[in-house]
Structures are given as C-alpha cells and as structure tokens.
Enzyme design. Structure first.
Site, short mmCIF file in Angstrom:
data_model
loop_
_atom_site.label_atom_id
_atom_site.label_comp_id
_atom_site.label_asym_id
_atom_site.label_seq_id
_atom_site.Cartn_x
_atom_site.Cartn_y
_atom_site.Cartn_z
N TYR A 35 0.69 1.85 4.42
CA TYR A 35 1.18 0.56 3.93
C TYR A 35 2.63 0.69 3.46
O TYR A 35 3.44 -0.22 3.67
CB TYR A 35 0.31 0.07 2.77
CG TYR A 35 -1.13 -0.15 3.14
CD1 TYR A 35 -1.53 -1.28 3.83
CD2 TYR A 35 -2.09 0.78 2.79
CE1 TYR A 35 -2.85 -1.49 4.17
CE2 TYR A 35 -3.43 0.59 3.11
CZ TYR A 35 -3.79 -0.54 3.81
OH TYR A 35 -5.11 -0.73 4.15
N ARG A 37 -13.29 -4.61 -0.56
CA ARG A 37 -13.92 -4.72 0.75
C ARG A 37 -15.03 -5.77 0.65
O ARG A 37 -15.57 -6.03 -0.44
CB ARG A 37 -14.54 -3.39 1.18
CG ARG A 37 -13.53 -2.26 1.37
CD ARG A 37 -14.26 -1.00 1.81
NE ARG A 37 -13.34 0.11 2.07
CZ ARG A 37 -12.96 1.01 1.17
NH1 ARG A 37 -13.45 0.93 -0.07
NH2 ARG A 37 -12.13 1.98 1.49
N HIS A 61 -9.01 4.69 -1.76
CA HIS A 61 -8.75 5.63 -0.68
C HIS A 61 -8.98 7.06 -1.16
O HIS A 61 -8.56 7.43 -2.26
CB HIS A 61 -7.30 5.51 -0.19
CG HIS A 61 -7.04 4.25 0.56
ND1 HIS A 61 -5.78 3.71 0.70
CD2 HIS A 61 -7.88 3.41 1.24
CE1 HIS A 61 -5.85 2.60 1.42
NE2 HIS A 61 -7.11 2.40 1.75
N LYS A 119 -16.76 2.89 -0.53
CA LYS A 119 -17.10 3.50 0.74
C LYS A 119 -17.44 4.97 0.51
O LYS A 119 -16.74 5.68 -0.20
CB LYS A 119 -15.90 3.39 1.70
CG LYS A 119 -16.19 3.73 3.14
CD LYS A 119 -14.98 3.43 3.99
CE LYS A 119 -15.24 3.72 5.46
NZ LYS A 119 -14.06 3.40 6.29
N ARG A 137 -7.06 -7.26 2.15
CA ARG A 137 -6.94 -5.91 1.61
C ARG A 137 -5.59 -5.30 1.99
O ARG A 137 -4.91 -4.70 1.16
CB ARG A 137 -8.09 -5.05 2.14
CG ARG A 137 -8.19 -3.67 1.55
CD ARG A 137 -9.52 -3.05 1.97
NE ARG A 137 -9.55 -1.62 1.76
CZ ARG A 137 -9.86 -1.04 0.61
NH1 ARG A 137 -10.14 -1.78 -0.45
NH2 ARG A 137 -9.89 0.29 0.51
N HIS A 141 -10.53 -8.34 5.71
CA HIS A 141 -9.80 -7.08 5.58
C HIS A 141 -8.29 -7.32 5.59
O HIS A 141 -7.54 -6.49 5.07
CB HIS A 141 -10.18 -6.13 6.71
CG HIS A 141 -10.24 -4.69 6.27
ND1 HIS A 141 -11.18 -4.22 5.37
CD2 HIS A 141 -9.45 -3.64 6.55
CE1 HIS A 141 -10.97 -2.94 5.16
NE2 HIS A 141 -9.93 -2.56 5.85
#
Length: 379
Positions: free
Chosen positions: A357, A210, A348, A237, A325, A322
């Site tokens: 994805y 990120r 994640h 995150k 990513r 992004h």
C-alpha cells in the site's frame, strides 16, 4: 456408515450430515470399523481413496484427512467449498458454463472429478481465466492442482496432472482496487441512507475490517476499555484473536439500529436474539449477516452511487467490501499513520504485505523526475 460411504449414499446436504462425516474423518473414527478399515486402508497400512465414488466425500477427506501444517479456519473451509462447487458445476455441464462466459471453444464431455481428464482440465483453465479476476483465477487453479495432487497420492484419480495446466502468478493490483477520496465520499453518502449500510460502511473504512470479521462479531465480543471506550474482540485471518476499539459514533449507530430492529421485530411478533452468541450486527430479520449478502449490498449501493459520477460508474461493478480495506490502508498512510500502525490495524502477519500500500501511495503522491525537471526549466 460403511455402506453409505462405499455406495455414495451419504447425504451431505444438511449441516449435521456434513459435520458428522467431517468429525469421523478428522478424528480417524472410521478406523474403529473393520469394514471401513478394509475399504480405506491399503494393505492395512496407508489411506487409499481408490474405492470412494462420491466427489464430495473425497473433498471431505481432502479437508480433514490431509496432513497440514496448521489447522484450517472456518473461512478457509468456506473458500475451499466455494472453489469445489465451481469446479463440480463446470464438470457437470461444461457446455453451459462456456455459454455463460461467451467462450466459443468446443466444450469437453461432462464427468465426475474422479474421472477428470486432460480435455476437462484445459477447458476448466480457460473457463476460470475468462470468468474471474487474475488473483481469483490463480487461487481456484491452485486449489484444483492441490486437490488433484492429493487425489493422485491417495488413488482417487488415476493420473498425475501436475503439469497439465498452468496456474500463473498473483498480481499486485492495489491501485485498481481502491477508491479515491471523492469516490469514497460519494459511496459513503449512499451508504448513510440506510442504518445497516451506514454501520457496515463505517466499520470497513474506519477499521479496515474483512467481511468475515464483521459478520463474526457476537454480542459477547463487546467489552469496556480502560477509558470507557467500547472494545470488540475480532477473529482475524488464521484464527488470531485481537481487540479493537469501536469509534463512539459507530457504536452509537449500532445501538440505535438494534433498538429500531428490536421494535420492528416485535411488530412482527418476533424477538431480537440478545444471547451472547447472537450477532452484534444482524440483518433486518435479526439473523447473522453472511459474506454474500454483505457483498451484494455493497455492490448495489456502489452502483447506485456511481450513476451520477463518471469514474465511480466505471468501477462500480467491480467494487467489493475488500476495496474499502485497501482504501482504508491507503488513506491512513496518506494521513500520516505509520506503516506499523496500519499493519497492526489490518492484522497483517508480514509487514511486506502492508508495504504494498505504501508503494502504491508513493506512486501517486511522490515527486517524479518530470516534476524535478519542470521546476528548473519551462517545457
């Protein structure tokens, strides 16, 4: 401090002023002052913001005086501040905001957040949905609903606007936010022309970072791995800390870039900050990269790369860091990586996020019923 808050003379333009007031609210330090207790405690018991006049001071109470399940992370605070700024800029001049996006609807009167009404809410909803992509619009309107609910509960706004506007649903648009192999190569070729862009592009597409993670890497975050590889500490995150290996070619590019930057700064009578807290990947002036700067560099490079490429040209204005990513995840899965490995690399928390994805990839690479029928008959 009491007079500053009561009469809205608190200067929040400097980081020091912002931090001081944030600390006062976060630690309930205002409760040590009798005048402030009388202003902020209803019947001497519950917090009330009825007498707060300044929208930004109210916002600080929303950030630091609100009970939350988990502590806000710096990146989340920045996101909230950006959303608040968009909201207040609109409320200060709705007519100009509508002209900016080309809406012909009548603009409501300007107002403060404390005095917001149905007209402003409906107009802001139209403005946000017209100006921003669906998911960004959902986030900004969710923030608005959240801050107005808090404001109503604490007496800052006099009406409950819970049902006055719709937020909508987030949409899954993975396939619209990635580059195919050919487009990616064209962009990477453009990024390679400048050392800093080469490093940024490499870390995005090889590690799926990120922007916030890249910008936050400090010199002290590097360490040697078991087999001599360079490891870097990343703040994910939600504040989770992890260690990842930097590819040797990328680390080499970083060292060469820093050496060239060190020489360039010395020619200007400056020195590169080598302290542990200094950024590992600084900008050309030796300062920390910021999110907006990286976004701008990536967008400009993609637009340049897309001038001679038809499909990339159509996407270029929407491409952001992004996208890399999403592209990283899709290419990794297409190359045989397990979904668990991709999940871990991206950071994640829920594997269902990573499965999006995989679903997108299957749509593009899997056999369709038409393929099966064509294998049996000639159409």
């Amino acid at each position: 401090m009491f007079d500053l808050i009561k009469h809205s003379r608190y200067d929040l333009q400097t980081q020091t002023s912002w931090d001081n007031l944030a600390h006062l609210i976060q630690t309930d330090g205002w409760m040590d002052h009798e005048d402030m207790r009388s202003l902020l405690l209803k019947d001497g018991k519950t917090l009330t913001l009825e007498f707060i006049e300044d929208d930004w001071i109210f916002f600080l109470f929303y950030l630091y005086g609100k009970t939350r399940n988990k502590q806000l992370q710096p990146n989340s605070i920045l996101e909230y501040k950006r959303d608040m700024n968009v909201l207040l800029e609109f409320l200060a001049d709705p007519a100009n905001a509508f002209n900016t996006v080309g809406l012909a609807d009548p603009a409501p009167p300007s107002c403060r957040l404390k005095d917001i009404g149905r007209l402003q809410l409906r107009a802001y909803e139209r403005y946000i949905k017209e100006r921003y992509a669906p998911n960004s619009a959902v986030r900004k309107l969710s923030f608005l609903k959240s801050i107005l609910r808090f404001g109503y509960e604490k007496g800052f706004v006099s009406h409950n606007f819970r049902d006055e506007f719709s937020i909508g649903q987030k949409v899954v648009a993975i396939t619209e936010r990635k580059l195919n192999y050919e487009e990616l190569q064209v962009v990477l070729n453009e990024l390679r022309k400048k050392p800093l862009l080469r490093i940024i592009g490499s870390l995005f597409i090889l590690k799926g970072l990120r922007v916030s993670e890249l910008c936050a890497i400090n010199n002290a975050d590097l360490e040697s791995g078991l087999y001599g590889d360079t490891m870097v500490k990343l703040i994910r995150k939600g504040g989770k800390v992890t260690r990842k290996k930097i590819p040797k070619n990328v680390m080499y590019d970083i060292l060469i870039y820093r050496e060239q930057l060190r020489s360039s700064l010395r020619n200007r009578g400056l020195e590169l900050n080598e302290s542990p807290e200094a950024p590992l990947i600084p900008n050309k002036n030796g300062n920390r990269l910021f999110r907006e700067h990286v976004w701008s560099m990536i967008k400009r490079a993609t637009i340049r790369a897309g001038k001679e490429h038809s499909t990339l040209k159509k996407k270029a204005k929407d491409v952001s860091p992004h996208w890399f990513r999403h592209t990283f995840a899709t290419i990794a899965l297409d190359s045989g990586a397990s979904i668990q490995d991709v999940k871990d690399e991206l950071g994640h928390e829920d594997i269902r996020t990573t499965q999006i994805y995989l679903h997108s990839l299957k749509e593009e690479t899997g056999s369709t019923l038409a393929d099966l029928i064509n294998s049996k008959v000639q159409v």
